[in-house]
Design a protein around this motif. Structure first.
Motif, mmCIF file in Angstrom:
data_model
loop_
_atom_site.group_PDB
_atom_site.id
_atom_site.type_symbol
_atom_site.label_atom_id
_atom_site.label_comp_id
_atom_site.label_asym_id
_atom_site.label_seq_id
_atom_site.Cartn_x
_atom_site.Cartn_y
_atom_site.Cartn_z
ATOM 1 N N THR A 124 -1.328 0.355 3.863
ATOM 2 C CA THR A 124 -0.826 -0.913 4.384
ATOM 3 C C THR A 124 -1.616 -2.069 3.781
ATOM 4 O O THR A 124 -1.469 -2.367 2.602
ATOM 5 C CB THR A 124 -0.896 -0.917 5.932
ATOM 6 O OG1 THR A 124 -2.246 -0.671 6.367
ATOM 7 C CG2 THR A 124 0.018 0.143 6.522
ATOM 8 N N THR A 130 1.025 -2.208 10.182
ATOM 9 C CA THR A 130 2.043 -1.248 9.751
ATOM 10 C C THR A 130 2.911 -1.794 8.620
ATOM 11 O O THR A 130 4.050 -1.379 8.450
ATOM 12 C CB THR A 130 2.935 -0.862 10.940
ATOM 13 O OG1 THR A 130 3.495 -2.048 11.525
ATOM 14 C CG2 THR A 130 2.165 -0.086 11.985
ATOM 15 N N PHE A 175 3.525 -1.118 5.617
ATOM 16 C CA PHE A 175 3.409 -0.106 4.565
ATOM 17 C C PHE A 175 3.948 -0.675 3.260
ATOM 18 O O PHE A 175 5.025 -1.274 3.222
ATOM 19 C CB PHE A 175 4.171 1.153 4.964
ATOM 20 C CG PHE A 175 3.512 1.911 6.084
ATOM 21 C CD1 PHE A 175 2.540 2.862 5.808
ATOM 22 C CD2 PHE A 175 3.844 1.668 7.409
ATOM 23 C CE1 PHE A 175 1.910 3.554 6.834
ATOM 24 C CE2 PHE A 175 3.228 2.351 8.446
ATOM 25 C CZ PHE A 175 2.253 3.293 8.159
#
Length: 335
Positions: A214, A236, A238
């Protein structure tokens, strides 16, 4: 992602991370064949693209199917003077297979994928030997740093907030380790494959691992394994080329809630799977205290690594059956 924005993301969630990991996390503590080693052709992209949900770039091949002996080596790196990073490395070695790692053994013939492992809060690499030796015996070089401010015996005591600095530590260790593959006279010369690399970690090490995909995305990573981890502190978002992820979490986890682990898993945009242990706690199986559960976790993670790093499609097909062996776990399979 620019370095400045990554630092902002990490710092912005530091307080939440402290609340989740304030309770000391558990520290935890197959097979090699004569088949030709597949040639690696795929690498991670250097151009982050969070929306990328393509398939793994691992080359087609066959993973070793016989266990090897395991050697162990201690390395010492340092990132910036006050961040000493001693690293324990387990690796495939020639010789009798007895499950006991032995120092000073030569490396087995061939070039092997690398797995970078991050320990939990108050942990040490050796705590996870029951699991990591199985990975090495299955044909992987496993490198586990002891982080300077979160490992047991850390100078100045445990500093929970320092977890957000560990993705950078992990990338540094990976750089230094992979450089040994080209260093004249080093035992790892010619034995490390820089195009087949995964990251894995438990608890705070799971946070570190998520961070590597991330805010602190390391483009060299092809896959990740998150054991009882959460995204608090690293976010989060990613990014980068698709890198399959395997999450492992116990429903009865007393440190990092199953809900928190599941929330991070749900945000992964790539091929993914989640191994759920209904009776699992925060790491008893990983420590080797529950041999039946350890067998399921080790077997499932080995098949995942065989598929993602060796490109072994047979391992991918075996993974769901391995995951539910003995009725101890269920698998959410989106690989």
């Amino acid at each position: 992602m620019r370095r400045r924005s990554a630092r902002s993301v990490l710092a912005g969630s530091a307080l939440s991370l402290t609340l989740v990991l304030a309770v000391p996390a558990c520290s935890i503590g197959p097979d090699r064949s004569t088949a030709p080693r597949p040639t690696a052709t795929g690498t991670a992209s250097n151009s982050p693209s969070p929306a990328d949900s393509g398939t793994s770039t691992a080359p087609a091949g066959v993973a070793p199917s016989r266990r090897s002996a395991v050697g162990v080596r201690e390395l010492t790196f340092n990132r910036g003077g006050d961040r000493p990073l001693p690293v324990t490395v387990w690796y495939p070695a020639p010789g009798p297979v007895d499950g006991t790692p032995t120092s000073a053994l030569p490396v087995a013939e061939g070039r092997f994928p690398v797995v970078l492992f991050s320990h939990g809060l108050t942990g040490r690499p050796a705590d996870y030997r029951a699991l990591l030796v199985r990975w090495a015996a299955a044909g992987f070089v496993v490198a586990a740093p002891a982080y300077p401010h979160t490992s047991r015996g850390a100078s100045g005591g445990i500093q929970v907030l320092d977890v957000v600095n560990q993705p950078a530590d992990a990338s540094y260790v990976l750089t230094r380790l992979l450089a040994l593959a080209d260093r004249a006279g080093d035992p790892f010369r010619g034995h490390l494959d820089p195009d087949r690399v995964a990251a894995a970690g438990h608890s705070a090490g799971g946070v570190t691992t998520i961070g590597l995909f991330t805010a602190g995305r390391d483009p060299r990573l092809d896959a990740g394994i998150v054991l009882a981890g959460t995204a608090l502190g690293v976010g989060t978002a990613f990014a980068g080329a698709a890198a399959p992820q395997l999450f492992v979490h116990g429903v009865r986890d007393e440190v990092v809630s199953y809900r928190a682990g599941r929330a991070a898993y749900d945000r992964v945009p790539w091929p993914k799977a989640m191994l759920t242990l209904p009776d699992g706690d925060h790491g008893r199986a990983l420590l080797g205290r529950d041999q039946r559960a350890l067998s399921v976790v080790a077997g499932t993670t080995v098949e995942f690594l065989r598929w993602t790093l060796y490109g072994d499609q047979r391992a991918k097909r075996r993974l769901p059956e391995q995951a539910v062996q003995g009725g101890l776990a269920t698998l959410d399979d989106n690989l």
